[in-house]
Design a protein around this motif. Sequence first.
Motif, PDB file in Angstrom:
ATOM      1  N   LEU A 238       1.064   4.048  -2.924  1.00 57.26           N
ATOM      2  CA  LEU A 238       0.613   5.507  -2.510  1.00 57.26           C
ATOM      3  C   LEU A 238       1.915   6.196  -2.682  1.00 57.26           C
ATOM      4  O   LEU A 238       1.671   7.598  -3.474  1.00 57.26           O
TER       5      LEU A 238
ATOM      6  N   ILE B 131      -7.681  -0.963  -0.573  1.00 59.66           N
ATOM      7  CA  ILE B 131      -7.041   0.180  -1.210  1.00 59.66           C
ATOM      8  C   ILE B 131      -6.201   0.033  -2.387  1.00 59.66           C
ATOM      9  O   ILE B 131      -6.264   0.588  -3.315  1.00 59.66           O
TER      10      ILE B 131
ATOM     11  N   TYR C 267       0.955   8.241   4.741  1.00 60.41           N
ATOM     12  CA  TYR C 267      -0.163   8.184   5.639  1.00 60.41           C
ATOM     13  C   TYR C 267      -0.595   9.398   6.260  1.00 60.41           C
ATOM     14  O   TYR C 267       0.166   9.824   7.147  1.00 60.41           O
TER      15      TYR C 267
ATOM     16  N   LEU D 281      -6.682   1.795  -5.983  1.00 59.73           N
ATOM     17  CA  LEU D 281      -5.688   2.494  -6.325  1.00 59.73           C
ATOM     18  C   LEU D 281      -5.361   1.818  -7.988  1.00 59.73           C
ATOM     19  O   LEU D 281      -5.252   2.680  -9.021  1.00 59.73           O
TER      20      LEU D 281
ATOM     21  N   LEU E 129      -3.237   8.745   2.575  1.00 61.65           N
ATOM     22  CA  LEU E 129      -4.096   7.949   2.856  1.00 61.65           C
ATOM     23  C   LEU E 129      -4.712   8.196   4.143  1.00 61.65           C
ATOM     24  O   LEU E 129      -3.764   8.595   4.922  1.00 61.65           O
TER      25      LEU E 129
ATOM     26  N   TRP F 138     -14.145   2.230   0.541  1.00 62.84           N
ATOM     27  CA  TRP F 138     -12.878   2.873   0.147  1.00 62.84           C
ATOM     28  C   TRP F 138     -13.512   4.011  -0.900  1.00 62.84           C
ATOM     29  O   TRP F 138     -14.356   4.071  -1.714  1.00 62.84           O
TER      30      TRP F 138
ATOM     31  N   THR G  84      -7.644   6.963   7.279  1.00 60.38           N
ATOM     32  CA  THR G  84      -8.512   5.676   7.797  1.00 60.38           C
ATOM     33  C   THR G  84      -9.616   6.095   8.569  1.00 60.38           C
ATOM     34  O   THR G  84      -9.224   6.865   9.387  1.00 60.38           O
TER      35      THR G  84
ATOM     36  N   VAL H 286       0.845  -1.388   0.037  1.00 63.02           N
ATOM     37  CA  VAL H 286      -0.094  -0.011   0.095  1.00 63.02           C
ATOM     38  C   VAL H 286       0.943   1.211  -0.036  1.00 63.02           C
ATOM     39  O   VAL H 286       0.691   2.140  -0.840  1.00 63.02           O
TER      40      VAL H 286
ATOM     41  N   ILE I   8      -7.168   9.390  -0.624  1.00 61.74           N
ATOM     42  CA  ILE I   8      -7.808   8.039  -0.497  1.00 61.74           C
ATOM     43  C   ILE I   8      -8.099   7.815   0.689  1.00 61.74           C
ATOM     44  O   ILE I   8      -7.169   8.040   1.950  1.00 61.74           O
ATOM     45  N   SER I   9      -9.144   6.860   1.159  1.00 60.89           N
ATOM     46  CA  SER I   9      -9.781   6.757   2.351  1.00 60.89           C
ATOM     47  C   SER I   9     -10.205   5.142   2.342  1.00 60.89           C
ATOM     48  O   SER I   9     -10.638   4.860   1.273  1.00 60.89           O
ATOM     49  N   ALA I  10      -9.985   4.597   3.479  1.00 59.49           N
ATOM     50  CA  ALA I  10     -10.640   3.270   3.871  1.00 59.49           C
ATOM     51  C   ALA I  10     -11.379   3.362   5.097  1.00 59.49           C
ATOM     52  O   ALA I  10     -10.878   4.048   6.228  1.00 59.49           O
TER      53      ALA I  10
END
Length: 176
Positions: free
Chosen positions: A25, A165, A57, A169, A32, A132, A34, A21, A106-108
């Motif tokens: 990224l 994720i 992150y 992507l 990212l 996501w 979360t 990941v 981007i998010s999860a």
Amino acid sequence: MTRESQIFDDDQAIFDLAVRVGEALAQRGWMLVTAESCTGGWVGQAVTAVAGSSGWYERGFITYSNRSKCEMLGVQQATLDQFGAASPQTAQEMAIGALNQSHAEISASITGIAGPDGGTATKPVGMVCFAWAIKDGLVRQQTYRFKGDRKTIRRLAVETALRGILDLLDNAISVA
């Protein structure tokens, strides 16, 4: 075995996914965010175990209570009232809210019932909902029904979030 992988009770698979990941990224120059409920920050722990994760992150939200989901992520009380915390609708609002409350691309999000109690006939222990999202509006959601004890369900949820994720992507690049 690396020292970092021991953080996960020797679960090399989670560490390896977190590394992948991070590489994906970093390659895109994305951050990212979360939003976790039933995993209690485990995804955040996994990604921050990777050296250099501060480059990709941005932050994590642990929103275990319904109130925190509303206050921190903007989840609508009406969504919680109608669908409950463990629902695809709540997971989606969590993922979008995390993006809105961060500088990430981007998010999860994860919300579910890890057990051993709290399950019902329609929402059994092991039901975990994911979402996501990417800033451009692309959102995916998925619900899984994992088997096992609390630790196993949570571990599977972390792996699933990280894989999601990577999948998102891959899709984001193919449509760009």
